[in-house]
Structure formats: structure tokens, C-alpha cells
Design a protein around this motif. Structure first.
Motif, PDB file in Angstrom:
ATOM      1  N   TRP A  15       0.825  -1.187   0.000  1.00  0.00           N
ATOM      2  CA  TRP A  15       0.000   0.000   0.000  1.00  0.00           C
ATOM      3  C   TRP A  15       0.874   1.257   0.000  1.00  0.00           C
ATOM      4  CZ3 TRP A  15      -4.334   2.193  -1.058  1.00  0.00           C
ATOM      5  CH2 TRP A  15      -4.601   3.469  -0.564  1.00  0.00           C
ATOM      6  N   GLY A 132      -7.820   4.928 -12.184  1.00  0.00           N
ATOM      7  CA  GLY A 132      -7.811   6.201 -11.461  1.00  0.00           C
ATOM      8  C   GLY A 132      -6.629   6.227 -10.511  1.00  0.00           C
ATOM      9  N   GLY A 134      -5.968   3.407  -8.550  1.00  0.00           N
ATOM     10  CA  GLY A 134      -5.490   2.030  -8.389  1.00  0.00           C
ATOM     11  C   GLY A 134      -5.685   1.481  -6.983  1.00  0.00           C
ATOM     12  N   THR A 135      -6.648   2.035  -6.228  1.00  0.00           N
ATOM     13  CA  THR A 135      -6.850   1.573  -4.841  1.00  0.00           C
ATOM     14  C   THR A 135      -7.999   0.570  -4.720  1.00  0.00           C
ATOM     15  OG1 THR A 135      -8.422   3.319  -4.256  1.00  0.00           O
ATOM     16  CG2 THR A 135      -6.072   3.840  -4.017  1.00  0.00           C
ATOM     17  N   CYS A 136      -8.529   0.142  -5.838  1.00  0.00           N
ATOM     18  CA  CYS A 136      -9.669  -0.777  -5.859  1.00  0.00           C
ATOM     19  C   CYS A 136      -9.387  -2.024  -5.000  1.00  0.00           C
ATOM     20  CB  CYS A 136      -9.908  -1.188  -7.300  1.00  0.00           C
ATOM     21  SG  CYS A 136     -11.283  -2.294  -7.501  1.00  0.00           S
ATOM     22  N   LEU A 141      -9.893  -3.816 -11.346  1.00  0.00           N
ATOM     23  CA  LEU A 141      -8.837  -3.462 -12.301  1.00  0.00           C
ATOM     24  C   LEU A 141      -8.258  -4.718 -12.952  1.00  0.00           C
ATOM     25  CD1 LEU A 141      -7.116  -0.760 -10.069  1.00  0.00           C
ATOM     26  CD2 LEU A 141      -8.412  -0.317 -12.157  1.00  0.00           C
ATOM     27  N   PRO A 176     -11.039  13.673 -13.672  1.00  0.00           N
ATOM     28  CA  PRO A 176     -11.078  12.417 -12.905  1.00  0.00           C
ATOM     29  C   PRO A 176      -9.755  11.978 -12.302  1.00  0.00           C
ATOM     30  CG  PRO A 176     -11.140  11.976 -15.268  1.00  0.00           C
ATOM     31  CD  PRO A 176     -11.261  13.455 -15.109  1.00  0.00           C
ATOM     32  N   SER A 200      -8.594   5.537   1.758  1.00  0.00           N
ATOM     33  CA  SER A 200      -7.681   5.517   0.607  1.00  0.00           C
ATOM     34  C   SER A 200      -7.456   6.908   0.025  1.00  0.00           C
ATOM     35  CB  SER A 200      -8.292   4.631  -0.483  1.00  0.00           C
ATOM     36  OG  SER A 200      -9.634   5.053  -0.749  1.00  0.00           O
ATOM     37  N   ALA A 204      -6.449   7.650  -3.918  1.00  0.00           N
ATOM     38  CA  ALA A 204      -7.593   7.398  -4.802  1.00  0.00           C
ATOM     39  C   ALA A 204      -7.966   8.683  -5.555  1.00  0.00           C
ATOM     40  CB  ALA A 204      -8.780   6.876  -3.995  1.00  0.00           C
ATOM     41  N   SER A 214     -18.031   5.767  -3.883  1.00  0.00           N
ATOM     42  CA  SER A 214     -17.258   5.680  -2.646  1.00  0.00           C
ATOM     43  C   SER A 214     -17.929   6.435  -1.490  1.00  0.00           C
ATOM     44  CB  SER A 214     -15.889   6.283  -2.962  1.00  0.00           C
ATOM     45  OG  SER A 214     -15.198   6.638  -1.824  1.00  0.00           O
ATOM     46  N   PRO A 387      -3.406   1.132   6.606  1.00  0.00           N
ATOM     47  CA  PRO A 387      -3.073   0.198   5.511  1.00  0.00           C
ATOM     48  C   PRO A 387      -1.593  -0.182   5.466  1.00  0.00           C
ATOM     49  CG  PRO A 387      -4.523   1.933   4.711  1.00  0.00           C
ATOM     50  CD  PRO A 387      -4.127   2.328   6.105  1.00  0.00           C
ATOM     51  N   HIS A 484     -19.676   0.337   0.034  1.00  0.00           N
ATOM     52  CA  HIS A 484     -18.844   1.332  -0.643  1.00  0.00           C
ATOM     53  C   HIS A 484     -17.622   0.789  -1.379  1.00  0.00           C
ATOM     54  CE1 HIS A 484     -17.386   1.232   3.607  1.00  0.00           C
ATOM     55  NE2 HIS A 484     -16.202   1.236   3.025  1.00  0.00           N
ATOM     56  N   VAL A 524     -16.003  -7.021 -15.303  1.00  0.00           N
ATOM     57  CA  VAL A 524     -16.187  -6.180 -14.112  1.00  0.00           C
ATOM     58  C   VAL A 524     -17.647  -5.722 -14.041  1.00  0.00           C
ATOM     59  CG1 VAL A 524     -15.550  -3.961 -13.039  1.00  0.00           C
ATOM     60  CG2 VAL A 524     -13.789  -5.393 -14.108  1.00  0.00           C
TER      61      VAL A 524
END
Ligand SMILES: Cc1cc2nc3c(=O)[nH]c(=O)nc-3n(C[C@H](O)[C@H](O)[C@H](O)COP(=O)(O)OP(=O)(O)OC[C@H]3O[C@@H](n4cnc5c(N)ncnc54)[C@H](O)[C@@H]3O)c2cc1C
Length: 527
Positions: A15, A132, A134-136, A141, A176, A200, A204, A214, A387, A484, A524
Motif C-alpha cells: 500500500w 484512477g 489504483g486503490t480498488c 482493475l 477524474p 484511501s 484514490a 465511494s 493500511p 462502498h 467487471v
């Protein structure tokens, strides 16, 4: 931090900011050893992704549109755009598994270039994964690549402008790719704040917040991200959408809601117009002790239904309270730490003092014990650090992961008991299952679980069994599969049960209309 500065890239196997990666604190080592035993699980280093499957001639066509420096196929860039940051994602990265790496990373600048990438991808049947921050954490992803000529990560990192501010209507239009702090820094120059702080937040992006619906830690005061969005633009393979020309309307179903939460499966969100507030004059956070999780939850419900919520409100159950407090005796004795509630207030001096007084009166009346500002300040200062601890626990063979759900107040106790039991029974004795109420509404709340267990030989398979059992328990209890974290690829079977056959058919029909070649995030969201 200014958007002019390059975005900090997260560590590919951990992380967050690589410079902030930390060893397990000495103070926690003993406890961890006692609870789980210390295993050494070093990450594999030097792994490289499979060679790019995309033809250079095909990519050259895109290079003409975006510029050669914005169509990248080098190993390092592709590695950084591989999957998200769930624990299984991290475990795969640590094992050197880069099978899901994109064949190329493309970085369009602006709506028109996004449209051009989608046209190119549709024509050549190349799968596109919008990226975006990359914290999914739900596999959003890790799109399916079978049946496609290749897969590109459509990285929104160059789209980081504040496009417009309307201080009369109190709205702002953001691109974005802005990360949470970048967006707030731009708004702060106008004396404004968005107020969206998921855990995040530091990494994020605005587009990711919209695409996943979110919810931030201050949702009681500022609302969920989807509630902040008044307008958006999106590029789809069959055309562009520009939605939200009024604060409210009765012009048919709200199509903004079709794009909010669409997780890159319907289109690429290229800007959002959000409601903003004035920067708060005061922020203050405090702690309350409750004799039980039930008593604290009931107090939250009372506040929500009376319409006197603070900006932040969260409540840890007995186990989470005991674990999170370095010294449980500080709130009620080591034997019975009770349950810690954090409340926070943001706004003008008069708003904060009026709201704090109203909340304090209700909570005191219901049997809460005020603990002052120390627990609140401790929480607010440490809130984005947890994290990093997950990584140091993974280093030592502890499986740590989170999941979340939501339900109506009348069903809260059942949901809590059944998800907890599912996790405990699948992960076995010695597993820690912690929970907090993370977001509240007049009619219900979300429950956020954290699990820590000794890693089995195959920790991904170990987690998948537990996660499936917990997800089954959520659906059986009539709750949602996600409050969320969104659907991604991980939640699709349970999402299908939640929305039923007709719901699935509607989503498939929309997908077929907007993305007939099926190039956007295959696998997805859509069951
Ligand atoms: C440690 C940690 C803590 C977290 N805490 C929270 C929390 O408190 N609250 C919360 O809500 N979530 C939380 N999350 C989950 C995650 O941060 C959110 O889902 C966030 O909104 C994702 O934003 P992102 O920019 O990183 O999106 P990404 O991870 O890049 O993408 C998420 C999904 O949206 C799609 N997407 C991204 N940008 C766009 C776009 N512009 N147009 C269309 N599709 C797009 C992607 O293809 C992907 O499917 C947490 C995750 C981690 C790892």
C-alpha cells in the motif's frame, strides 16, 4: 501538494507511498507473535510482466493521437498498473504474479483523447481498463482479457485540472485523475472543500470515487460521494454523455446514477461537477465510551433519526476497541474496554458549537461517557496509516483483510452476528474478527469488518473461502454485498443475487448499447 507535481506512485507490492513503508512496530511484535506466531513471508523481487501481446503497429496508431510518450509498454509502468490493493492483489504481487499486467498503459489528456482511445479499442477489439488511483479492493482493475487482441490500462493521471468553480451555486468541476489531496488543494485556493475522506484518500482519484460510489469517513456530514455529484461527463464507445443541467429535476430516470457506480463498464468518466462547501473554520474530534456495541449503535440510530449527526461518527465493537487501543484501560479498564465511538465536527464556529451541544446532550442522555478530544485527535491523525500496518503483518505471515456491508437498523444485530460467525468459522480458532459501524443513515448503517488470521500455505485460497462464506451470510441476511467498496470482479455472483434476474438483464442491455464490442472492463460489474 499541487497537481503540477507528479502523482506519487504507490509501491507495486504494498500500500501507499514506498517511502512510508514500515516494519512491524517493535511494540506490536510480541502481541502478533503470541496471537499468530511470526512467519517470515518475504516478497518475491525482480518479477517482470509477460511480454506485451499488442502489436507495435496497432499501438503506433494510438501514438499518433496521444503522443508516443503517452503510450507505454515498459515493464515498470505496466507493473504499476496491475490490479488494485486488496489483500489478494497484494499477495499475488508479492508472489511475483504479474499475469494481469496490461499490455500497454495509455494516458489520454482530456475527453476528446479518451473518445479516440475508445474508438481505437473498439475497432481493434482491445480491452480497456480505466485506471484512477489504483486503490480498488474488489478486482475492478483485473478485467478479463480472453477474446481480446490485448488489454490496455487507460490511465487518467494526466487529467488533473479544476475545470470550473461556481461560488454562487457552490459547485466545482473536476477532472477524474485528481487524487483526493490534489482536488482538495485546488479547491482550498478558493476557500472551498469537498469533504470526501475515504481511508484511501491519499491515493484514490475523483473519477474512481464516482465510478465506485465511494463513501468517506465524514459521510455523516458531507454525504457519500454519489450524493455530492450534481453533474458529469462520460465518454462511451457509442458517444458522449453530459449529464446534470440542474440541481434537481423530474426529467425521467436519473441517468447520472447509471454512470455513478458503473466501474468503467459503461464509459469513462471524464469530469464530475460536485457540490462543495466553505473550508471549515473549526475541526474537532472526540471520543465516547459505550458499555456495548448495541448501546452505541442504538445511540447512532437515535442521532441519525433526530437529524443531529456530527460530521464524523463511527463506533468500534468490543474486539476492535480492545485491539485498536494501545492501552485498553484508557477507556474503561483492560477487563472491559467497552466500545469506542469517534465523533467529529467541521464547520463554522457557531455551527460546530451548536451541533456539538446537540449531539452531546443526546449521547449523554443515552448513557455514553465523554472521553474528551484525545481519542478523537489520535484517530484523525492516524486514520490514513492503518493500511501500512497490513503490509507489515503480511510480511510476517498474518492474513489481514477487510469487507463491508450495510443494512437497515432492524437487521443490524443479525447481520453483525452472522457475518462474524461466517468469518470465524471459516478462518478458524485464533482468528480476530473486528467490526465497526462506519456510516450511518436515518434508516440503517454499514458494518465494516477487519479480519486477522495466521496465514495458511495458500492464503489467497484461505481468504476466498472466508470471503465467500461472509458474502453468502450478507445476502442470506438480506443485506447488500457492498456499501462502498463496489462490485468489481470479486462480488459479481452475490451482486447478481442482490439485484435479481431483471436487474442483471437491465445492466447487460445498457452495456450492449453503450459498449457493443464489450471492450470496457470485461468481467467487471456486469454478472
Ligand atoms: C486501504 C484502502 C482503504 C479504502 N478505504 C475506502 C473507504 O474508506 N471508502 C471507500 O469508499 N472506499 C475505500 N477503499 C476502496 C477504494 O479506495 C475506492 O473504491 C476508491 O473509490 C477507488 O478509487 P480509485 O481512484 O483508486 O479507483 P481505481 O482503483 O483506479 O478504480 C476503481 C474502479 O473504477 C474504475 N474507474 C476508475 N476511474 C474511472 C473513471 N474515471 N471512469 C470510469 N471508471 C473508472 C476502474 O476501472 C475500476 O473498476 C479503500 C481501499 C483501500 C486499498
Amino acid at each position: 501538494m499541487s497537481p503540477a507535481e507528479p502523482t506519487v506512485e504507490m509501491h507495486p507490492q504494498r500500500w501507499g507511498d514506498p517511502a512510508a513503508a514500515a516494519e512491524l512496530p517493535e511494540s506490536a511484535r510480541g502481541l502478533v507473535e503470541l496471537a499468530f506466531g511470526l512467519q517470515d513471508r518475504p516478497a518475491v523481487t525482480g518479477a517482470v510482466p509477460p511480454a506485451s501481446a499488442l502489436d507495435e503497429a496497432l499501438l503506433d496508431a494510438l501514438r499518433e493521437t496521444l503522443g508516443a510518450e503517452h503510450v507505454l509498454t515498459d515493464d515498470a509502468t505496466r507493473t504499476l498498473r496491475t490490479r488494485g490493493k486488496s489483500t489478494p492483489d497484494l499477495l499475488r504481487a508479492r508472489a511475483g504474479d504479474l499475469a494481469d499486467a496490461p499490455d500497454a498503459v495509455v494516458r489520454p489528456m482530456g475527453h476528446a483523447e479518451v473518445v479516440a482511445v475508445l474508438a481505437w479499442a473498439s475497432e481493434h477489439r482491445v480491452a480497456v481498463v480505466p485506471f484512477g488511483g489504483g486503490t480498488c479492493v474488489t478486482g475492478g482493475l483485473a478485467a478479463r482479457r480472453e477474446g481480446f487482441a490485448g488489454l490496455v490500462s487507460l490511465d487518467l493521471v494526466r487529467m488533473k485540472r479544476l475545470l470550473a468553480v461556481d461560488e454562487v451555486s457552490m459547485t466545482a468541476t473536476l477532472e477524474p485523475g485528481l487524487r483526493g489531496p490534489e482536488a482538495e488543494a485546488l479547491l482550498a485556493e478558493h476557500g472551498l472543500v469537498l469533504g470526501h475522506y475515504p481511508q484511501s484518500y491519499l491515493h484514490a482519484s475523483i473519477g474512481g470515487f464516482a465510478a465506485t460510489r465511494s463513501s468517506g469517513q465524514s459521510s455523516a456530514g458531507y454525504g457519500r460521494f454519489d450524493a455530492m455529484v450534481v453533474g458529469l461527463t462520460a465518454a462511451t464507445p457509442t458517444g458522449s454523455l453530459d449529464l446534470g443541467s440542474s440541481p434537481a429535476n423530474a426529467a425521467g430516470p436519473d441517468l447520472r446514477q447509471l454512470l455513478l457506480g458503473s466501474e468503467g463498464a459503461f464509459g469513462v468518466i471524464t469530469s464530475v461537477t460536485v457540490r462543495v462547501r466553505r473550508l471549515p473554520e473549526v475541526t474537532t474530534y472526540e471520543g465516547w465510551r459505550w458499555p456495548s456495541f448495541d448501546a452505541g449503535s442504538d445511540a447512532m440510530r437515535t442521532l441519525a433519526q433526530a437529524g443531529v449527526l456530527p460530521t464524523v461518527i463511527r463506533l468500534s465493537d468490543e474486539s476492535e476497541t480492545a485491539i485498536n487501543l494501545a492501552d485498553p484501560s484508557s477507556i474503561g479498564g483492560a477487563e472491559d474496554p467497552g466500545c469506542l465511538m469517534i465523533t467529529g465536527y467541521e464547520g463554522t464556529v457557531s455551527q460546530v458549537s451548536a451541533r456539538q451541544a446537540a449531539v452531546t446532550a443526546v449521547l449523554s442522555d443515552l448513557g455514553g461517557t465523554a472521553l474528551g478530544t484525545e481519542p478523537g485527535e489520535k484517530w484523525v491523525h492516524g486514520r490514513f496509516g492503518a493500511p501500512y500496518l497490513r503490509d507489515s503483518l503480511l510480511d510476517h505471515g498474518v492474513l489481514v483483510e477487510t469487507l463491508e456491508t450495510a443494512t437497515f437498523w432492524s437487521n443490524r444485530e443479525r447481520l453483525y452476528a452472522e457475518v462474524k460467525a461466517a468469518l470465524q468459522s471459516t478462518l478458524g480458532e485464533g482468528t480476530l474478527v473486528l467490526c465497526h459501524v462506519s456510516h450511518v443513515y436515518e434508516t440503517g448503517c454499514s458494518l465494516y469488518f477487519t479480519v486477522a488470521a495466521r496465514q495458511a500455505e495458500d492464503p489467497i485460497a484461505q481468504w476466498q473461502v472466508a470471503k465467500a462464506a461472509a458474502s453468502d451470510a450478507m445476502i442470506a441476511a438480506g443485506a447488500t454485498i457492498t456499501h462502498h467498496h463496489a462490485v468489481g470482479t470479486d462480488h459479481t455472483p452475490w451482486f447478481a443475487q442482490e439485484i435479481g434476474d431483471v436487474g442483471v438483464r437491465i445492466l447487460r442491455a445498457v452495456k450492449a448499447e453503450l459498449d457493443p464490442a464489450g471492450i470496457l472492463n470485461p468481467g467487471v460489474l456486469i454478472p
